[in-house]
Design a protein around this motif. Structure first.
Motif, PDB file in Angstrom:
ATOM      1  N   ARG A  21     140.916  -2.755 -23.111  1.00  0.00           N
ATOM      2  CA  ARG A  21     142.120  -2.880 -23.945  1.00  0.00           C
ATOM      3  C   ARG A  21     143.374  -2.710 -23.087  1.00  0.00           C
ATOM      4  O   ARG A  21     144.343  -3.456 -23.236  1.00  0.00           O
ATOM      5  CB  ARG A  21     142.077  -1.829 -25.046  1.00  0.00           C
ATOM      6  CG  ARG A  21     143.308  -1.807 -25.907  1.00  0.00           C
ATOM      7  CD  ARG A  21     143.202  -0.693 -26.922  1.00  0.00           C
ATOM      8  NE  ARG A  21     144.393  -0.592 -27.731  1.00  0.00           N
ATOM      9  CZ  ARG A  21     144.774   0.493 -28.347  1.00  0.00           C
ATOM     10  NH1 ARG A  21     144.038   1.577 -28.280  1.00  0.00           N
ATOM     11  NH2 ARG A  21     145.872   0.522 -29.058  1.00  0.00           N
ATOM     12  N   LEU A  22     143.346  -1.741 -22.194  1.00  0.00           N
ATOM     13  CA  LEU A  22     144.489  -1.501 -21.317  1.00  0.00           C
ATOM     14  C   LEU A  22     144.737  -2.692 -20.389  1.00  0.00           C
ATOM     15  O   LEU A  22     145.880  -3.011 -20.073  1.00  0.00           O
ATOM     16  CB  LEU A  22     144.265  -0.220 -20.512  1.00  0.00           C
ATOM     17  CG  LEU A  22     145.462   0.371 -19.801  1.00  0.00           C
ATOM     18  CD1 LEU A  22     146.638   0.569 -20.739  1.00  0.00           C
ATOM     19  CD2 LEU A  22     145.086   1.687 -19.158  1.00  0.00           C
ATOM     20  N   ARG A  23     143.677  -3.374 -19.994  1.00  0.00           N
ATOM     21  CA  ARG A  23     143.829  -4.575 -19.158  1.00  0.00           C
ATOM     22  C   ARG A  23     144.580  -5.663 -19.926  1.00  0.00           C
ATOM     23  O   ARG A  23     145.486  -6.318 -19.391  1.00  0.00           O
ATOM     24  CB  ARG A  23     142.467  -5.088 -18.706  1.00  0.00           C
ATOM     25  CG  ARG A  23     142.564  -6.297 -17.778  1.00  0.00           C
ATOM     26  CD  ARG A  23     141.196  -6.714 -17.244  1.00  0.00           C
ATOM     27  NE  ARG A  23     140.223  -6.952 -18.280  1.00  0.00           N
ATOM     28  CZ  ARG A  23     140.038  -8.122 -18.896  1.00  0.00           C
ATOM     29  NH1 ARG A  23     140.790  -9.162 -18.576  1.00  0.00           N
ATOM     30  NH2 ARG A  23     139.121  -8.258 -19.819  1.00  0.00           N
ATOM     31  N   VAL A  25     146.656  -5.196 -22.455  1.00  0.00           N
ATOM     32  CA  VAL A  25     148.040  -4.731 -22.612  1.00  0.00           C
ATOM     33  C   VAL A  25     148.824  -4.989 -21.322  1.00  0.00           C
ATOM     34  O   VAL A  25     149.968  -5.450 -21.359  1.00  0.00           O
ATOM     35  CB  VAL A  25     148.076  -3.238 -22.998  1.00  0.00           C
ATOM     36  CG1 VAL A  25     149.483  -2.680 -22.912  1.00  0.00           C
ATOM     37  CG2 VAL A  25     147.511  -3.028 -24.394  1.00  0.00           C
ATOM     38  N   SER A  26     148.195  -4.741 -20.182  1.00  0.00           N
ATOM     39  CA  SER A  26     148.852  -4.981 -18.891  1.00  0.00           C
ATOM     40  C   SER A  26     149.170  -6.460 -18.698  1.00  0.00           C
ATOM     41  O   SER A  26     150.240  -6.810 -18.187  1.00  0.00           O
ATOM     42  CB  SER A  26     147.962  -4.507 -17.741  1.00  0.00           C
ATOM     43  OG  SER A  26     147.714  -3.137 -17.842  1.00  0.00           O
ATOM     44  N   GLU A  27     148.262  -7.320 -19.102  1.00  0.00           N
ATOM     45  CA  GLU A  27     148.512  -8.760 -19.015  1.00  0.00           C
ATOM     46  C   GLU A  27     149.684  -9.160 -19.900  1.00  0.00           C
ATOM     47  O   GLU A  27     150.514  -9.987 -19.504  1.00  0.00           O
ATOM     48  CB  GLU A  27     147.264  -9.547 -19.414  1.00  0.00           C
ATOM     49  CG  GLU A  27     146.140  -9.461 -18.411  1.00  0.00           C
ATOM     50  CD  GLU A  27     144.864 -10.124 -18.891  1.00  0.00           C
ATOM     51  OE1 GLU A  27     144.868 -10.769 -19.969  1.00  0.00           O
ATOM     52  OE2 GLU A  27     143.845  -9.987 -18.190  1.00  0.00           O
ATOM     53  N   ASN A  28     149.763  -8.565 -21.094  1.00  0.00           N
ATOM     54  CA  ASN A  28     150.880  -8.862 -21.987  1.00  0.00           C
ATOM     55  C   ASN A  28     152.203  -8.431 -21.368  1.00  0.00           C
ATOM     56  O   ASN A  28     153.185  -9.176 -21.404  1.00  0.00           O
ATOM     57  CB  ASN A  28     150.690  -8.177 -23.341  1.00  0.00           C
ATOM     58  CG  ASN A  28     149.584  -8.806 -24.156  1.00  0.00           C
ATOM     59  OD1 ASN A  28     149.181  -9.940 -23.928  1.00  0.00           O
ATOM     60  ND2 ASN A  28     149.072  -8.060 -25.111  1.00  0.00           N
ATOM     61  N   ILE A  29     152.228  -7.239 -20.781  1.00  0.00           N
ATOM     62  CA  ILE A  29     153.461  -6.745 -20.163  1.00  0.00           C
ATOM     63  C   ILE A  29     153.850  -7.626 -18.980  1.00  0.00           C
ATOM     64  O   ILE A  29     155.020  -7.977 -18.801  1.00  0.00           O
ATOM     65  CB  ILE A  29     153.303  -5.275 -19.740  1.00  0.00           C
ATOM     66  CG1 ILE A  29     153.208  -4.382 -20.985  1.00  0.00           C
ATOM     67  CG2 ILE A  29     154.451  -4.829 -18.844  1.00  0.00           C
ATOM     68  CD1 ILE A  29     152.843  -2.943 -20.715  1.00  0.00           C
ATOM     69  N   ALA A  30     152.863  -8.016 -18.180  1.00  0.00           N
ATOM     70  CA  ALA A  30     153.142  -8.848 -17.010  1.00  0.00           C
ATOM     71  C   ALA A  30     153.694 -10.219 -17.407  1.00  0.00           C
ATOM     72  O   ALA A  30     154.462 -10.825 -16.653  1.00  0.00           O
ATOM     73  CB  ALA A  30     151.878  -9.022 -16.171  1.00  0.00           C
ATOM     74  N   ASN A  31     153.320 -10.711 -18.579  1.00  0.00           N
ATOM     75  CA  ASN A  31     153.750 -12.045 -19.009  1.00  0.00           C
ATOM     76  C   ASN A  31     154.851 -12.011 -20.060  1.00  0.00           C
ATOM     77  O   ASN A  31     155.080 -13.016 -20.739  1.00  0.00           O
ATOM     78  CB  ASN A  31     152.539 -12.818 -19.552  1.00  0.00           C
ATOM     79  CG  ASN A  31     151.613 -13.231 -18.450  1.00  0.00           C
ATOM     80  OD1 ASN A  31     151.984 -14.008 -17.580  1.00  0.00           O
ATOM     81  ND2 ASN A  31     150.407 -12.699 -18.461  1.00  0.00           N
TER      82      ASN A  31
END
Length: 130
Positions: A21-23, A25-31
Motif C-alpha cells: 500500500r505504501l508503494r 502511495v509513493s507512486e501517487n506522490i511521485a506522479n
C-alpha cells in the motif's frame, strides 16, 4: 507452537499488505505533477484458503481513481488545448500523506505484534528446556 506460527504469519501478511500500500502511495506522490495521471487506489482483501478464512490479508487489485482531473491553465504548455488548459492529475498530497502515515502506523503495529509473538515463543522454549 502452531498458534505462534499462525500469529507470525498473520502479522507478516499485514506488514506485506501495508508495504505494498505504501508503494502505491509513493507512486501517487511521485506522479502528483504528471499531466493526466490518475491516482491509484486499492483495498485489502481477506485471504481464503480451502473455503475458510485464514485471518490474513492481502492487497486487492489496483484501481484508478476516476475523479475528475484538475484543469491547469498554462497556454505555453505543449499539452494545452486551444483555450490554454490541460489536464493535471487527481492526486491530493494531503490525502496521500495521511494514507502514508496510516500505512506506516499499521505496519509498525503488525511489527510489534510479530516481535511480541517471537519473544513469547522464545520465552516458552526457554521454559521448556529447564
Amino acid at each position: 507452537m502452531s498458534d505462534f506460527s499462525s500469529t507470525l504469519a498473520l502479522s507478516a501478511s499485514g506488514m506485506k499488505a501495508q508495504s505494498e500500500r505504501l508503494r502505491h502511495v509513493s507512486e501517487n506522490i511521485a506522479n502528483a505533477d504528471t499531466p493526466g495521471y490518475h491516482r491509484k487506489t486499492t483495498a485489502f482483501e481477506e485471504v481464503v484458503a480451502g473455503g475458510r478464512s485464514t485471518g490474513a490479508v492481502q492487497l486487492g487489485p489496483v484501481e484508478l481513481d476516476q475523479t475528475e482531473l484538475s484543469r491547469i491553465y498554462d497556454p505555453g504548455n505543449p499539452l494545452a488545448d486551444e483555450s490554454g488548459y490541460y489536464d493535471g492529475s487527481n492526486v491530493d498530497l494531503v490525502v496521500e500523506i495521511a494514507d502514508a502515515r496510516e500505512a506506516q502506523r499499521s505496519y509498525e503495529a503488525n511489527l510489534r505484534m510479530f516481535d511480541q509473538t517471537r519473544q513469547m515463543s522464545s520465552a516458552l522454549l526457554d521454559l521448556l528446556r529447564r
